[in-house]
Scaffold this motif. Structure first.
Motif, PDB file in Angstrom:
ATOM      1  N   ALA A  30     -16.476  48.624  -3.616  1.00  0.00           N
ATOM      2  CA  ALA A  30     -15.911  47.421  -4.228  1.00  0.00           C
ATOM      3  C   ALA A  30     -14.897  47.788  -5.303  1.00  0.00           C
ATOM      4  CB  ALA A  30     -17.029  46.559  -4.822  1.00  0.00           C
ATOM      5  N   LEU A  31     -15.178  48.839  -6.055  1.00  0.00           N
ATOM      6  CA  LEU A  31     -14.248  49.282  -7.094  1.00  0.00           C
ATOM      7  C   LEU A  31     -12.956  49.808  -6.475  1.00  0.00           C
ATOM      8  CD1 LEU A  31     -13.574  49.877 -10.048  1.00  0.00           C
ATOM      9  CD2 LEU A  31     -14.674  52.099  -9.763  1.00  0.00           C
ATOM     10  N   LYS A  32     -13.100  50.527  -5.381  1.00  0.00           N
ATOM     11  CA  LYS A  32     -11.928  51.080  -4.704  1.00  0.00           C
ATOM     12  C   LYS A  32     -11.028  49.961  -4.185  1.00  0.00           C
ATOM     13  CE  LYS A  32     -10.808  54.950  -1.728  1.00  0.00           C
ATOM     14  NZ  LYS A  32     -11.337  56.064  -0.963  1.00  0.00           N
ATOM     15  N   ALA A  33     -11.627  48.844  -3.780  1.00  0.00           N
ATOM     16  CA  ALA A  33     -10.842  47.693  -3.312  1.00  0.00           C
ATOM     17  C   ALA A  33     -10.277  46.896  -4.489  1.00  0.00           C
ATOM     18  CB  ALA A  33     -11.711  46.796  -2.443  1.00  0.00           C
ATOM     19  N   ALA A  34     -11.023  46.853  -5.590  1.00  0.00           N
ATOM     20  CA  ALA A  34     -10.620  46.039  -6.736  1.00  0.00           C
ATOM     21  C   ALA A  34      -9.517  46.680  -7.568  1.00  0.00           C
ATOM     22  CB  ALA A  34     -11.831  45.771  -7.630  1.00  0.00           C
ATOM     23  N   GLN A  35      -9.511  47.991  -7.630  1.00  0.00           N
ATOM     24  CA  GLN A  35      -8.557  48.675  -8.497  1.00  0.00           C
ATOM     25  C   GLN A  35      -7.103  48.336  -8.167  1.00  0.00           C
ATOM     26  OE1 GLN A  35      -9.324  52.828  -8.917  1.00  0.00           O
ATOM     27  NE2 GLN A  35      -7.526  53.202 -10.163  1.00  0.00           N
ATOM     28  N   MET A  60      -7.917  38.278  -8.285  1.00  0.00           N
ATOM     29  CA  MET A  60      -8.332  39.409  -9.100  1.00  0.00           C
ATOM     30  C   MET A  60      -9.768  39.223  -9.589  1.00  0.00           C
ATOM     31  SD  MET A  60      -6.817  40.834 -12.704  1.00  0.00           S
ATOM     32  CE  MET A  60      -7.614  39.530 -13.628  1.00  0.00           C
ATOM     33  N   ARG A  61     -10.071  38.037 -10.054  1.00  0.00           N
ATOM     34  CA  ARG A  61     -11.416  37.757 -10.576  1.00  0.00           C
ATOM     35  C   ARG A  61     -12.469  37.863  -9.477  1.00  0.00           C
ATOM     36  NH1 ARG A  61      -9.736  32.631 -14.390  1.00  0.00           N
ATOM     37  NH2 ARG A  61      -9.038  33.871 -16.158  1.00  0.00           N
ATOM     38  N   THR A  62     -12.111  37.476  -8.249  1.00  0.00           N
ATOM     39  CA  THR A  62     -13.035  37.586  -7.125  1.00  0.00           C
ATOM     40  C   THR A  62     -13.387  39.050  -6.881  1.00  0.00           C
ATOM     41  OG1 THR A  62     -12.125  35.601  -6.105  1.00  0.00           O
ATOM     42  CG2 THR A  62     -13.341  37.100  -4.666  1.00  0.00           C
ATOM     43  N   PHE A  63     -12.377  39.909  -6.881  1.00  0.00           N
ATOM     44  CA  PHE A  63     -12.628  41.335  -6.687  1.00  0.00           C
ATOM     45  C   PHE A  63     -13.470  41.902  -7.830  1.00  0.00           C
ATOM     46  CE2 PHE A  63      -9.389  41.009  -3.485  1.00  0.00           C
ATOM     47  CZ  PHE A  63      -9.668  42.038  -2.591  1.00  0.00           C
ATOM     48  N   LEU A  64     -13.191  41.463  -9.054  1.00  0.00           N
ATOM     49  CA  LEU A  64     -13.986  41.910 -10.199  1.00  0.00           C
ATOM     50  C   LEU A  64     -15.446  41.486 -10.040  1.00  0.00           C
ATOM     51  CD1 LEU A  64     -11.628  41.150 -13.208  1.00  0.00           C
ATOM     52  CD2 LEU A  64     -12.416  43.384 -12.465  1.00  0.00           C
ATOM     53  N   ARG A  65     -15.636  40.249  -9.599  1.00  0.00           N
ATOM     54  CA  ARG A  65     -16.997  39.727  -9.435  1.00  0.00           C
ATOM     55  C   ARG A  65     -17.764  40.525  -8.374  1.00  0.00           C
ATOM     56  NH1 ARG A  65     -15.783  34.863  -8.361  1.00  0.00           N
ATOM     57  NH2 ARG A  65     -16.180  34.919  -6.142  1.00  0.00           N
ATOM     58  N   LYS A  66     -17.075  40.922  -7.300  1.00  0.00           N
ATOM     59  CA  LYS A  66     -17.733  41.708  -6.252  1.00  0.00           C
ATOM     60  C   LYS A  66     -18.227  43.044  -6.798  1.00  0.00           C
ATOM     61  CE  LYS A  66     -15.325  39.666  -2.335  1.00  0.00           C
ATOM     62  NZ  LYS A  66     -14.282  39.867  -1.297  1.00  0.00           N
ATOM     63  N   VAL A  67     -17.420  43.656  -7.653  1.00  0.00           N
ATOM     64  CA  VAL A  67     -17.837  44.929  -8.265  1.00  0.00           C
ATOM     65  C   VAL A  67     -19.022  44.689  -9.183  1.00  0.00           C
ATOM     66  CG1 VAL A  67     -17.129  46.868  -9.709  1.00  0.00           C
ATOM     67  CG2 VAL A  67     -15.492  45.860  -8.132  1.00  0.00           C
ATOM     68  N   ARG A 107     -13.527  50.736 -17.485  1.00  0.00           N
ATOM     69  CA  ARG A 107     -14.906  50.346 -17.809  1.00  0.00           C
ATOM     70  C   ARG A 107     -15.744  50.163 -16.553  1.00  0.00           C
ATOM     71  NH1 ARG A 107     -13.942  46.161 -22.907  1.00  0.00           N
ATOM     72  NH2 ARG A 107     -13.294  47.784 -24.358  1.00  0.00           N
ATOM     73  N   LEU A 108     -15.135  49.596 -15.506  1.00  0.00           N
ATOM     74  CA  LEU A 108     -15.873  49.442 -14.249  1.00  0.00           C
ATOM     75  C   LEU A 108     -16.183  50.807 -13.644  1.00  0.00           C
ATOM     76  CD1 LEU A 108     -14.040  46.426 -12.591  1.00  0.00           C
ATOM     77  CD2 LEU A 108     -16.394  46.481 -13.408  1.00  0.00           C
ATOM     78  N   ALA A 109     -15.211  51.721 -13.665  1.00  0.00           N
ATOM     79  CA  ALA A 109     -15.414  53.048 -13.114  1.00  0.00           C
ATOM     80  C   ALA A 109     -16.533  53.781 -13.863  1.00  0.00           C
ATOM     81  CB  ALA A 109     -14.128  53.859 -13.185  1.00  0.00           C
ATOM     82  N   HIS A 110     -16.553  53.602 -15.172  1.00  0.00           N
ATOM     83  CA  HIS A 110     -17.591  54.212 -15.988  1.00  0.00           C
ATOM     84  C   HIS A 110     -18.971  53.671 -15.594  1.00  0.00           C
ATOM     85  CE1 HIS A 110     -19.287  56.272 -19.440  1.00  0.00           C
ATOM     86  NE2 HIS A 110     -19.942  55.171 -19.731  1.00  0.00           N
ATOM     87  N   ARG A 111     -19.044  52.371 -15.407  1.00  0.00           N
ATOM     88  CA  ARG A 111     -20.339  51.751 -15.046  1.00  0.00           C
ATOM     89  C   ARG A 111     -20.792  52.148 -13.648  1.00  0.00           C
ATOM     90  NH1 ARG A 111     -19.669  45.607 -16.056  1.00  0.00           N
ATOM     91  NH2 ARG A 111     -21.787  45.572 -15.264  1.00  0.00           N
ATOM     92  N   VAL A 112     -19.834  52.254 -12.716  1.00  0.00           N
ATOM     93  CA  VAL A 112     -20.176  52.680 -11.355  1.00  0.00           C
ATOM     94  C   VAL A 112     -20.660  54.126 -11.383  1.00  0.00           C
ATOM     95  CG1 VAL A 112     -19.231  53.193  -9.068  1.00  0.00           C
ATOM     96  CG2 VAL A 112     -18.672  51.036 -10.173  1.00  0.00           C
ATOM     97  N   GLY A 113     -19.980  54.952 -12.170  1.00  0.00           N
ATOM     98  CA  GLY A 113     -20.393  56.350 -12.282  1.00  0.00           C
ATOM     99  C   GLY A 113     -21.765  56.505 -12.916  1.00  0.00           C
ATOM    100  N   ALA A 114     -22.110  55.601 -13.803  1.00  0.00           N
ATOM    101  CA  ALA A 114     -23.405  55.664 -14.490  1.00  0.00           C
ATOM    102  C   ALA A 114     -24.556  55.268 -13.574  1.00  0.00           C
ATOM    103  CB  ALA A 114     -23.380  54.766 -15.724  1.00  0.00           C
ATOM    104  N   LEU A 115     -24.263  54.647 -12.450  1.00  0.00           N
ATOM    105  CA  LEU A 115     -25.325  54.225 -11.535  1.00  0.00           C
ATOM    106  C   LEU A 115     -26.056  55.434 -10.943  1.00  0.00           C
ATOM    107  CD1 LEU A 115     -23.793  51.271  -9.468  1.00  0.00           C
ATOM    108  CD2 LEU A 115     -25.643  51.151 -11.120  1.00  0.00           C
ATOM    109  N   ALA A 116     -25.376  56.544 -10.791  1.00  0.00           N
ATOM    110  CA  ALA A 116     -25.984  57.723 -10.177  1.00  0.00           C
ATOM    111  C   ALA A 116     -27.108  58.286 -11.032  1.00  0.00           C
ATOM    112  CB  ALA A 116     -24.915  58.798  -9.947  1.00  0.00           C
TER     113      ALA A 116
END
Length: 88
Positions: free
Chosen positions: A50-55, A28-35, A78-87
């Motif tokens: 990465a988020l789609k794989a980690a969720q 789980m932590r590995t997937f989190l780190r990739k995101v 929180r990860l989804a929020h941060r990914v969305g904020a990248l745009a």
């Protein structure tokens, strides 16, 4: 130290279960780190992938009792929020 047969068996079972839980937590932590790395690089498509794989991994860890359900949901949110904020 365990003396009874049942206590010795329980100790063996706990050791096995601990190893499985460690592996799941590490995965789980590995997937989190990739995101996190994808977000840090600023690549929105990589972060979204990465988020789609980690969720599912995070939610599976919650289902298996590695993390609490609310903790898993909070991490995904929180990860989804941060990914969305990248745009922006």
């Amino acid at each position: 130290m365990a003396n009874t047969t049942s206590a010795k068996k329980a100790t063996r079972k706990i050791e096995k279960r601990t190893e499985v839980n460690k592996a799941r937590r590490s995965r789980m932590r590995t997937f989190l780190r990739k995101v996190e790395e994808a977000i840090a690089s600023g690549d929105k498509t990589a972060a979204a992938t990465a988020l789609k794989a980690a969720q599912p991994e995070i939610m599976r860890a919650a289902q298996k009792g590695i993390v609490h359900k609310n903790t898993a949901s909070r991490k995904v949110s929180r990860l989804a929020h941060r990914v969305g904020a990248l745009a922006s």
